[in-house]
Design a protein around this motif. Structure first.
Motif, PDB file in Angstrom:
ATOM      1  N   LEU A 179       0.832  -1.206   0.000  1.00  0.00           N
ATOM      2  CA  LEU A 179       0.000   0.000   0.000  1.00  0.00           C
ATOM      3  C   LEU A 179       0.872   1.263   0.000  1.00  0.00           C
ATOM      4  CD1 LEU A 179      -3.095  -0.990   2.148  1.00  0.00           C
ATOM      5  CD2 LEU A 179      -2.759  -1.138  -0.299  1.00  0.00           C
ATOM      6  N   ASP A 180       1.665   1.381  -1.068  1.00  0.00           N
ATOM      7  CA  ASP A 180       2.489   2.577  -1.244  1.00  0.00           C
ATOM      8  C   ASP A 180       1.589   3.789  -1.469  1.00  0.00           C
ATOM      9  OD1 ASP A 180       2.091   3.036  -4.240  1.00  0.00           O
ATOM     10  OD2 ASP A 180       2.737   0.953  -4.159  1.00  0.00           O
ATOM     11  N   SER A 181       2.197   4.962  -1.470  1.00  0.00           N
ATOM     12  CA  SER A 181       1.381   6.187  -1.458  1.00  0.00           C
ATOM     13  C   SER A 181       0.557   6.358  -2.735  1.00  0.00           C
ATOM     14  CB  SER A 181       2.266   7.411  -1.191  1.00  0.00           C
ATOM     15  OG  SER A 181       3.281   7.517  -2.157  1.00  0.00           O
ATOM     16  N   ASP A 238     -14.473  17.696 -10.568  1.00  0.00           N
ATOM     17  CA  ASP A 238     -14.371  17.577  -9.110  1.00  0.00           C
ATOM     18  C   ASP A 238     -12.882  17.689  -8.790  1.00  0.00           C
ATOM     19  OD1 ASP A 238     -17.081  17.066  -9.211  1.00  0.00           O
ATOM     20  OD2 ASP A 238     -16.915  14.946  -8.682  1.00  0.00           O
ATOM     21  N   ILE A 239     -12.455  18.847  -8.352  1.00  0.00           N
ATOM     22  CA  ILE A 239     -11.018  19.172  -8.308  1.00  0.00           C
ATOM     23  C   ILE A 239     -10.682  19.858  -6.986  1.00  0.00           C
ATOM     24  CG2 ILE A 239      -9.156  20.453  -9.470  1.00  0.00           C
ATOM     25  CD1 ILE A 239     -11.045  20.596 -11.950  1.00  0.00           C
ATOM     26  N   ILE A 240      -9.560  19.468  -6.387  1.00  0.00           N
ATOM     27  CA  ILE A 240      -9.084  20.198  -5.199  1.00  0.00           C
ATOM     28  C   ILE A 240      -7.655  20.677  -5.422  1.00  0.00           C
ATOM     29  CG2 ILE A 240     -10.615  19.010  -3.580  1.00  0.00           C
ATOM     30  CD1 ILE A 240      -8.215  17.313  -2.663  1.00  0.00           C
ATOM     31  N   ILE A 241      -7.301  21.722  -4.692  1.00  0.00           N
ATOM     32  CA  ILE A 241      -5.931  22.238  -4.726  1.00  0.00           C
ATOM     33  C   ILE A 241      -5.350  22.143  -3.324  1.00  0.00           C
ATOM     34  CG2 ILE A 241      -4.451  24.238  -5.187  1.00  0.00           C
ATOM     35  CD1 ILE A 241      -6.607  25.256  -7.110  1.00  0.00           C
ATOM     36  N   LEU A 242      -4.143  21.576  -3.259  1.00  0.00           N
ATOM     37  CA  LEU A 242      -3.448  21.446  -1.978  1.00  0.00           C
ATOM     38  C   LEU A 242      -2.353  22.500  -1.913  1.00  0.00           C
ATOM     39  CD1 LEU A 242      -3.630  19.181   0.334  1.00  0.00           C
ATOM     40  CD2 LEU A 242      -1.443  18.430  -0.579  1.00  0.00           C
ATOM     41  N   ASP A 243      -2.394  23.317  -0.876  1.00  0.00           N
ATOM     42  CA  ASP A 243      -1.378  24.360  -0.675  1.00  0.00           C
ATOM     43  C   ASP A 243      -0.146  23.720  -0.041  1.00  0.00           C
ATOM     44  OD1 ASP A 243       0.124  26.526   0.065  1.00  0.00           O
ATOM     45  OD2 ASP A 243      -1.362  27.390   1.425  1.00  0.00           O
ATOM     46  N   ILE A 265       1.145  13.791   0.134  1.00  0.00           N
ATOM     47  CA  ILE A 265      -0.311  13.766   0.328  1.00  0.00           C
ATOM     48  C   ILE A 265      -0.699  12.719   1.371  1.00  0.00           C
ATOM     49  CG2 ILE A 265      -2.478  13.100  -0.799  1.00  0.00           C
ATOM     50  CD1 ILE A 265      -1.375  14.523  -3.336  1.00  0.00           C
ATOM     51  N   VAL A 266      -0.140  11.533   1.248  1.00  0.00           N
ATOM     52  CA  VAL A 266      -0.563  10.434   2.119  1.00  0.00           C
ATOM     53  C   VAL A 266       0.030  10.554   3.522  1.00  0.00           C
ATOM     54  CG1 VAL A 266      -0.415   7.919   2.467  1.00  0.00           C
ATOM     55  CG2 VAL A 266      -1.000   8.867   0.206  1.00  0.00           C
ATOM     56  N   TYR A 267       1.302  10.931   3.625  1.00  0.00           N
ATOM     57  CA  TYR A 267       1.978  10.842   4.922  1.00  0.00           C
ATOM     58  C   TYR A 267       2.161  12.179   5.654  1.00  0.00           C
ATOM     59  CZ  TYR A 267       3.305   6.136   3.366  1.00  0.00           C
ATOM     60  OH  TYR A 267       3.294   4.843   2.924  1.00  0.00           O
TER      61      TYR A 267
END
Lengths: 437, 437
Positions: free
Chosen positions: A334-336, A367-372, A388-390
Motif C-alpha cells: 500500500l504505497d502512497s 471535481d477538483i481540489i488544490i493542496l497548498d 499527500i498520504v503521509y
C-alpha cells in the motif's frame, strides 16, 4: 446557475488516470460541469471568465469518502473508548431513537462543511431521514450516493420496514435525474435485516439499476451471529441469497476468508475500507492487500464521526498506508500512489462513478481540489504522493470545485454559512446531552 | 528580553495535573518564564501587560515530542514504501554522509517551525552536528533535550568516536545553564555502538547528571543481531552492562518481553513510543499497554520526518489510541485522557522535565498552547480530550507560548521567518537530490 468557465493553473496536476500521469506547471480548463482540457500550462494562452492560481500547489481529483453516516457529526465525542455494546446500547441507540429530520439536515450540513474543508467532494451515506441528507448535500453542492438505512425493527423516520422500502423508492425517484445526488438501496446488515428484506432490497436495486450498500463482516460478533442464524459466514450467506453481485458495495469486510475474497473478486463486489473506525472500535483489520491483489476494488471511508472521530480522508489515507504495513510486516505494501488511488479513482469505481469523477481527465465532471504546499511540513517536496498520504492534512486543501462549481476558495466555504451551521449544531448538542443523561 | 506579564483567558483549561483538573472559563497568569496562577476566570480582575483571548478554545500544556531527528525534515518524502535496508543504504545513509552544519541548522529550523505550528513546545533530538540543532532550537525559542549521535564508525561531524564523546562533553558544558536547551549523551543503538562506547557514554551521562538516550529493540533484525553478538536480547544486554537505569531514555522498545518490561519498570527506565514510524517501517507494535500497566513511563515521539513523514503529535496521539485498541482488540485501552497525558506530562517525565513542563500548574514554566475549536470538525464539543486525540490536528493550534514567551499568535510564528527558512530548505533539497541520484 451560471455556466462555469474556469482555468486552474500554476500547479502540479496529479491526474490519477490509468497511467498516474503527473503534469508539472499544468493547466485545467473547466467548462460548465465538465473538464474540457487537462494539460501543460507552458506557453498556453487560453482565456476564461475565472482563473484560479494554484500558487505552485498540487491539483488533484476531489477525494471520495466511500462510507459515512454524515449526521453523526452531532455525536462526535459523545462517547469514546467504550466496549462496543456499551457504546451502542447506552449512547448511540438511545440518541438515535430521538433524532428527527432537522437533526439529520443540520448534522449533514456540518459534515459537508468538514468534508469540503478536508478535500472530499463525493461521499456515500447511510443514515435515517436520508431525504434530509440529500437536501443538505445539495445545499452544500457535494456529490453523493445516499440511502435510507433499512432494518427489521421500526425506524424513527419511516416506521415499519415496508414503509422503508417505499421511502427508498420515493428517494430514488425524487433524485433520479440530479447531477449531484444519486440514491442507493441500503439494508443495514445481515444481522439486522431478514432474508426477505435483503431480497426485497436487492430487487429494488436491480429494478432501478442503483447500487446496494450494506455493512458486511465488520465484527467477529457479527460473523458468529450470522453463522448461528443462517449456517454460513457473511459473504457465503450473501452469495447464497444471490446478493454478491457487481452492484453491491460492501462496507468494512474485516473478517473475510480467502474463499470469500475470491468470491467477491469473481462477482465484482466492491469494498469500502474504514481503517480508523475499525481500529477505534477494535473490530479488526480488513485484509486489504489480499483484496486488492485478488482484484477487488477497494475505496476508503471514514465511517460515522462517532467511531473515528473525523471525516478527514487524508488521515484515513495515512492510516491505511501504515496499518497494512504493520499488519503484513512489509513496508512496501500500500504505497502512497496505491493509497491515493483508493481515495480517488478506486473510490469512484467502488461507488460506480468512475465515468464521472475520481480522476482529472477530459470529459469527466470537474471535481477538483488544490493542496497548498507552501508550508513548513510540506517543504521541500520530493514526491507529491508521499506528501499527500503521509504529511498533508485536510486543512492543507485551499480550493475545491465540485461539478464545475467552486465550493471553497482560499479555505472559505462558498455554499455554506458555517457560523450558522455551527450555532445550530451547538443547539442540537444541548438536546443530545439530555437524551443520553 | 522583556519579562513576560501575560493573561490567557476565555478558554477551557486542561491542566493535565495529577487529577486531570479541567477549568471552564479559566484564566492563566504568566509572569516571566513561569505560570503564576491557574484558575477560574469568573469575576477575576487581574491586569497584565498582555492579554490573550482564547475565544472559547482549549488551553493546554504544550505537547512533547520525545524522539526526533529534526533535521531529517529535509529528507521527508525522499524515499518511502521501501524495504528498510534499501531505504537506509540507498537513500538515507548516502545522503547523511554528505550533510554539514548548515544542513542541520536549516533542517532543524524547518522542523521547529512545523513543531511549533502543530502544538509541540518541547522535543528530544538525536542527530549529527547537534550544536546546530541546539542553535536552531534556541533561535526558535523551543525547549529541547539534544544530543550528538554516537556510534563506532566515523561521523561526518566529529570524525572518530573519541572525538564524539569530546563533542558531547563540550555540548553539555556550553548549554548547562540554558533555560531552554539541555543536553543528553546519545549513543545510537546496541548494534552500532561497542560495549566500550556504551559504557563510556553512560559514565559521561552519570558524571554530568544528564539523561542517556538510545534506540532499543526497534526491529526484529536488531534483536537478532544483538543476541548473536552478545548472547542476550537488547534489554537484558543493557541490564548486564549496568545501563538500565533511571537516567536512560529508551526509544521504541518494540520487541521487548514481559521480563524486559518488568526490568525496565523496576529500574525506572523511560520509554518513547513512536507508533507512526514503527508502522511505516513495518518494525512492529510496541507493547504500550503492558509497559504502562507495569508502571513504565511512556512518552510519545514522531521519530524523524523520513520515516513518518510528519512531526505532528496530534496525529501521533490518534495513531497511538487506535493502534493499541486494534492490537489488543479492546476499545477501552489507551483512552483519550491517557493518550493526552502521554503527549504532555508523561512525556515530560520521560525526559526528566516533569518539574518544568508537561502540565499547567503554578510554579511550572509557562509552556502553553491554545486550540481553536470554532471549526466544523470540532463542533459541537462533548469531550475536550476525545476531540484533541481523535478529531483535532496540529494546524488547529492557534497560539503557543514557550518558557513564558509567545512564539506563535493566531498561527503566525513570532520567532522564525518561515518564508526564508522554506527558501533555504528548497535550496538544500536540490543538493539532496544530487546526493541520492
Amino acid at each position: 446557475m451560471q455556466q462555469s468557465d474556469i482555468i486552474i493553473k500554476n500547479g502540479t496536476i496529479l491526474t490519477m488516470n490509468r497511467e498516474n500521469t503527473v503534469i508539472e506547471d499544468g493547466l485545467i480548463h473547466v467548462k460548465g460541469d465538465t473538464i474540457s482540457r487537462v494539460g501543460s500550462g507552458g506557453g498556453v494562452t487560453i482565456e476564461a471568465e475565472k482563473t484560479i492560481d494554484a500558487h505552485g500547489g498540487l491539483i488533484l481529483p476531489g477525494l471520495i469518502n466511500g462510507h459515512t453516516h454524515a449526521a453523526m457529526s452531532l455525536f462526535r465525542g459523545l462517547a469514546d473508548d467504550l466496549p462496543l455494546m456499551d457504546w451502542l446500547n447506552n449512547y448511540i441507540f438511545p440518541a438515535e431513537r430521538r433524532i428527527d429530520a432537522d437533526f439529520v439536515f443540520t448534522g449533514t450540513l456540518l459534515a459537508c462543511a468538514e468534508m469540503i474543508m478536508s478535500g472530499t467532494t463525493t461521499f456515500c451515506d447511510m443514515y435515517l431521514f436520508e431525504k434530509e441528507a440529500a437536501r443538505a448535500a445539495r445545499k452544500a453542492q457535494m456529490r453523493c450516493l445516499v440511502g435510507e438505512v433499512l432494518y427489521d425493527f421500526p425506524s424513527p423516520n419511516y416506521g415499519s420496514v415496508e414503509k422503508g422500502l417505499e421511502y427508498t423508492e420515493s428517494l430514488i425517484k425524487k433524485w433520479q435525474n440530479d447531477p449531484l445526488v444519486s440514491v442507493a438501496v441500503e439494508p443495514h446488515s445481515l444481522f439486522t435485516c431478514s432474508p426477505d428484506l435483503l431480497i426485497s432490497a436487492n430487487e429494488m436495486a436491480l429494478r432501478y439499476e442503483v447500487p446496494m450498500v450494506i455493512h458486511v463482516a465488520e465484527t467477529l460478533n457479527e460473523v458468529e451471529e450470522v453463522k448461528e442464524k443462517y449456517g454460513k459466514p457473511p459473504v457465503e450467506y450473501l452469495y447464497s441469497l444471490g446478493l454478491l453481485d457487481s452492484h453491491l458495495i460492501a462496507d468494512h469486510c474485516v473478517h473475510v476468508s480467502e474463499q470469500d475474497i475470491k468470491k467477491m473478486a469473481k462477482n465484482g463486489t466492491r469494498v469500502i475500507h474504514n481503517p480508523e473506525s475499525n481500529m477505534k472500535l477494535a473490530s479488526g483489520i480488513a485484509p486489504v492487500t489480499e483484496l486488492i491483489t485478488r482484484g477487488v476494488t477497494v475505496g476508503l471511508g471514514t465511517d460515522g464521526c462517532a467511531s473515528n472521530n473525523n471525516l478527514d480522508i487524508f488521515t484515513e489515507m495515512d492510516m491505511t498506508a501504515k496499518l497494512h504495513k504493520i499488519q503484513t510486516m512489509d513496508p512496501t505494501v500500500l504505497d502512497s500512489v496505491t493509497v491515493l488511488r483508493m481515495a480517488t479513482i478506486e473510490g469512484a469505481k467502488a461507488l460506480g462513478m468512475e465515468d464521472i469523477t475520481g480522476s482529472l481527465e477530459t470529459g469527466k465532471k470537474a471535481d477538483i481540489i488544490i493542496l497548498d504546499v507552501d508550508k513548513p511540513h510540506l517543504t521541500p517536496m520530493y514526491n507529491p504522493y508521499s506528501h499527500i498520504v503521509y504529511a498533508a492534512r485536510g486543512n492543507d486543501v485551499s480550493h475545491s470545485i465540485i461539478n464545475g462549481q467552486p465550493v471553497m476558495e482560499d479555505r472559505k466555504l462558498l455554499t455554506l454559512d458555517i457560523e450558522e451551521i455551527m450555532e445550530r449544531a451547538r443547539e442540537k448538542a444541548i438536546k443530545v446531552r439530555e437524551w443520553v443523561s
